[in-house]
Design an enzyme around this catalytic site. Structure first.
Site, PDB file in Angstrom:
ATOM      1  N   CYS A 171      81.700 -34.214  80.038  1.00 21.19           N
ATOM      2  CA  CYS A 171      80.652 -34.083  79.028  1.00 21.19           C
ATOM      3  C   CYS A 171      80.839 -32.775  78.254  1.00 21.19           C
ATOM      4  CB  CYS A 171      79.265 -34.159  79.648  1.00 21.19           C
ATOM      5  SG  CYS A 171      78.802 -32.689  80.579  1.00 21.19           S
ATOM      6  N   ASP A 225      36.992  -9.197 121.728  1.00 15.91           N
ATOM      7  CA  ASP A 225      36.440 -10.288 122.521  1.00 15.91           C
ATOM      8  C   ASP A 225      35.246 -10.884 121.790  1.00 15.91           C
ATOM      9  OD1 ASP A 225      38.273  -9.778 124.454  1.00 15.91           O
ATOM     10  OD2 ASP A 225      36.905  -8.720 125.795  1.00 15.91           O
ATOM     11  N   CYS A 255      80.104 -29.543  80.017  1.00 11.57           N
ATOM     12  CA  CYS A 255      81.115 -29.219  81.031  1.00 11.57           C
ATOM     13  C   CYS A 255      82.415 -28.736  80.372  1.00 11.57           C
ATOM     14  CB  CYS A 255      81.382 -30.415  81.939  1.00 11.57           C
ATOM     15  SG  CYS A 255      80.102 -30.615  83.197  1.00 11.57           S
ATOM     16  N   CYS A 311      79.239 -37.854  83.393  1.00 11.44           N
ATOM     17  CA  CYS A 311      80.352 -36.918  83.324  1.00 11.44           C
ATOM     18  C   CYS A 311      81.076 -36.890  84.669  1.00 11.44           C
ATOM     19  CB  CYS A 311      79.827 -35.545  82.970  1.00 11.44           C
ATOM     20  SG  CYS A 311      80.989 -34.209  83.204  1.00 11.44           S
ATOM     21  N   CYS A 323      79.968 -33.096  86.279  1.00  9.37           N
ATOM     22  CA  CYS A 323      78.572 -32.799  86.631  1.00  9.37           C
ATOM     23  C   CYS A 323      77.806 -34.059  87.007  1.00  9.37           C
ATOM     24  CB  CYS A 323      77.873 -32.045  85.500  1.00  9.37           C
ATOM     25  SG  CYS A 323      77.529 -33.046  84.048  1.00  9.37           S
TER      26      CYS A 323
END
Lengths: 555, 218
Positions: free
Chosen positions: A26, A373, A29, A101, A104
């Site tokens: 893509c 307590d 990328c 792609c 990716c």
């Protein structure tokens, strides 16, 4: 197309770009592998068709101007491969069908909202193409979180880094002269997928969410990308990935995350991060040869893109203050024995019932600097405490928190009061834990002696400074605590008579944290020594006890 | 752990009688204590009103020894007039010791030594450690805890209840006289931790204080 990108075009290696696009990489990328860090990933990214035509145009321009480069022009124009790439990518875009792609797996492709939604007939792709940004925005608002900043946590399928490596080897082999690919590994020489996702998303999300990105923000948006189809592809790493990582990977496949559970989401994100880390570690030590034996390049085309799951939650927020307890029948924490409530309530519930609801969180925890307590009152400046609220949807303002304090203090029972209620940071927890074990405490005890109290007794007791006791674990807690003799220090003691009585007096004392006061008075069968009785040479018993101060800077 | 559930009961035994609490609440409602909320520090004038007036005080507070424990008695343990007590704390732990009617105290209390060197290993050398009471041994009701010496004669002191021996009172080795003066507190012999089912068995055999007084004509 962005101007900045247009200006960059002439300098780009067009042959490589065409090649990558034709392989099914893509556009983002492509930019990543050319290590183009100056490109605005969030801007509208041109389709590969557009990119190719611009590349050709710019090349023709430069070719016309410069004789020397004329050679390249026909190469791009006539070589069948790039031409095919143009057609190929044009086809995918026009049909609305974006092939995932090969690197990716669609992660960067589904970021864009302007995928041709209308033209898609296949509903499956419509689902993927429906803008990831809108999905994230919806997820962020779904549970009613209010926030003015956010942090992104991106977890990626481990297969992506393997495919990056494969593509890197392909490029190295095909373009041995290219300086961009001269390094052995792609690590540090490409824009990582995580960077690309963040660069692409942050600016648009800031706009859409009306909030600032801040990596320290307590509001987390986790983007979990999964690609179940490719899990088998990872098996070639075999021995390189630890067995536990494998198990985790398989485990994560079958169990979908129950939405809205912050803890689960956080755990899942961490888990995904771990499996990615282990794959990266395996890759780092893997040689070219062993990688080439098991994985082919360029990587094959995936059938389906990654799935994106978005989870949002808020990290714990803390509300701190000091509490006072005026009742001898209210414990600090909820105390149940066989479903039966002991005491008339608890400090934790009185405070939590008021403080917790406005935050609209999942749950809360009550922490305090030590405890008293049930029959001991907490007076003076109060005992520091913190309410930890997980996954708060709303953060009240400091004015609203002050109102919560007033609400607690105006409860009609009035057994519990709070002071200095405010939002605190996570560091307050550490301060408090320290206070629990290291700080001095002041008490007031009503003591009875088996003989009339004398002035000499007062002088005797108040003459002790830094008196060290040997305190065996009291019988009343011996069943759950380790049997030990613990040295404890009484820093000082002061006495006060109770007018009209002979055998009673009030003993004020300041002690080291962890001293059992009741046992110091009655001696606990002689197991705390010295004790009030042994010091004064008579029998001593305690009628009532109040904590007067927990000495601690807690603001 | 099975004893965990007893934790609460242990602390509740400190609860004071209703009347005191009512008085307390009444005063608190009057706002005597309320000032403290607004004051950042606790001034001495405030503390003065925090404590009871003479007329509100009981003649003496309940003894720690009697309000925290239920008292049980084992008569003629092993031999005649070997009378022992078992004080059971609300958390299930049992304190073992000698009753005033024990033959060792006759005609007058004159214990001269206590010897824990009985059994395979001296009872005083057992070092129990950790929440889970590592190294502790489990003893039977008739197991011997120690020998109490009165001059040349000695008396065997036994557990009376089956359970884990948590500790013996080592102070008795150096100060056996504690038995003569404070046998019910500082002069106790040992602390045991019976399992609930073992305690259920033991409590059927043990006598109450009333039964004890009746039997010994006290």
């Amino acid at each position: 197309m962005e101007d900045s990108l247009l200006k960059l075009l002439p300098s780009l290696p067009s042959a490589i770009i065409s090649d990558l696009l034709s392989l099914g990489v893509c556009v983002r990328c492509v930019f990543r592998f050319l290590n183009m860090r100056s490109v605005d990933f969030a801007a509208a990214i041109p389709s590969c068709y557009l990119l190719i035509s611009h590349l050709q145009a710019s090349m023709l321009d430069s070719g016309a101007q410069m004789n020397g480069s004329a050679e390249i022009v026909p190469k791009v124009g006539t070589d069948s491969e790039p031409q095919c790439a143009v057609e190929n990518s044009a086809h995918t875009i026009d049909g609305g069908i974006v092939e995932p792609c090969i690197v990716c797996l669609g992660i960067l492709q589904i970021l864009d909202d302007n995928m041709h939604k209308e033209s898609v007939s296949g509903t499956e792709l419509q689902r993927y193409c429906y803008g990831a940004k809108q999905k994230i925005v919806e997820a962020a608002h779904k549970e009613g979180h209010e926030f003015d900043s956010f942090c992104l946590e991106v977890s990626l399928p481990a297969i992506c880094v393997v495919r990056e490596r494969a593509l890197w080897y392909y490029l190295k082999q095909k373009y041995p002269e290219e300086a961009l690919f001269s390094h052995n590994h792609e690590t540090d020489h490409i824009v990582t997928l995580k960077e690309a996702v963040k660069w692409s998303l942050i600016a648009p999300l800031e706009l859409l969410l009306g909030a600032k990105f801040d990596s320290n923000s307590l509001f987390r948006i986790a983007l979990l990308y999964k690609h179940p189809e490719s899990l088998a592809e990872l098996d070639f790493l075999g021995g390189h990935v630890g067995g536990d990582a494998k198990r985790r990977r398989h485990g994560s496949v079958d169990s979908g995350p129950p939405a809205g559970l912050a803890a689960v989401a956080a755990a899942r994100t961490a888990e995904a991060g771990e499996s990615l880390t282990s794959v990266m570690r395996a890759l780092a030590t893997m040689s070219y040869d062993s990688f080439s034996r098991t994985f082919t390049w360029p990587p094959s085309k995936p059938i389906t893109p990654c799935e994106l799951a978005t989870m949002c939650w808020r990290m714990p927020v803390f509300v701190g203050g000091r509490y006072l307890k005026y009742s001898r029948n209210i414990s600090q924490s909820r105390w149940m024995i066989d479903d039966e409530r002991m005491g008339e309530g608890s400090v934790q519930e009185v405070i939590g019932d008021v403080v917790f609801p406005p935050y609209k969180g999942d749950s809360y925890k009550f922490h305090a600097a030590g405890r008293e307590d049930i029959d001991v009152r907490m007076l003076g400046p109060g005992r520091p405490f913190i309410v930890e609220i997980s996954n708060a949807r709303v953060i009240p303002s400091s004015a609203e928190i002050r109102k919560l304090e007033r609400d607690i203090n105006s409860l009609k029972e009035g057994w519990v009061k709070v002071r200095e209620l405010r939002q605190v940071g996570i560091d307050a927890c550490a301060i408090m834990r320290e206070g629990e074990s290291e700080k001095q405490k002041e008490y007031a005890a009503v003591v009875w002696l088996s003989r009339p109290v004398t002035e000499a007794d007062f002088e005797c007791l108040s003459s002790f400074k830094e008196l060290e006791l040997q305190q065996k674990t009291p019988v009343r807690v011996l069943h759950r605590r380790s049997p030990l003799t613990r040295p404890r220090t009484i820093h000082w003691m002061r006495c006060k008579e109770i007018k009209g009585t002979q055998n009673y007096f009030v003993l004020f004392l300041c002690t080291q944290a962890g001293t059992y006061i009741k046992e110091f008075v009655h001696g606990d069968l002689g197991r705390t020594f010295p004790n009030v009785g042994s010091i004064l040479g008579c029998e001593a018993d305690i009628l009532q006890l109040d904590v007067m101060d927990v000495k601690m800077d807690f603001h | 752990m099975e004893f965990e559930s007893w934790e609460g009961a242990a602390e509740s035994s400190y609860k004071r009688e209703e009347t005191r609490r009512d008085f307390q609440s009444q005063r608190e409602e009057e706002g005597v204590l309320q000032q403290n909320v607004d004051d950042t520090s606790c001034s001495s004038s405030t503390t003065e009103s925090l404590f009871p007036y003479a007329e509100e005080l009981p003649p003496r507070p309940p003894r720690a020894n009697s309000c925290n424990y239920t008292h049980w008695v084992a008569l003629d343990v092993g031999k005649d007039f070997h009378d022992q007590y078992v004080f059971r704390h609300a958390n299930g732990l049992c304190v073992i010791g000698l009753l005033p009617t024990h033959v060792a105290f006759k005609p007058t209390p004159a214990v001269t030594a206590v010897d824990f060197n009985v059994g395979k290993q001296s009872r005083a050398d057992l070092k129990v450690s950790g929440k889970r009471k590592k190294n502790a041994i489990t003893l039977e009701p008739n197991s011997v805890l120690c020998k109490v010496m009165v001059g040349e004669s000695f008396y065997l002191i036994r557990c009376c209840v089956r359970g884990v021996l948590l500790e013996v009172n080592e102070r008795l080795i150096k100060a056996p006289g504690l038995l003569n003066t404070q046998a019910d507190t500082e002069g106790h012999i040992a602390i045991m931790m019976p399992r609930p089912e073992d305690w259920a068995k033991a409590s059927k055999v043990l006598l109450t204080l009333e039964q004890y007084r009746e039997r010994r004509g006290l």
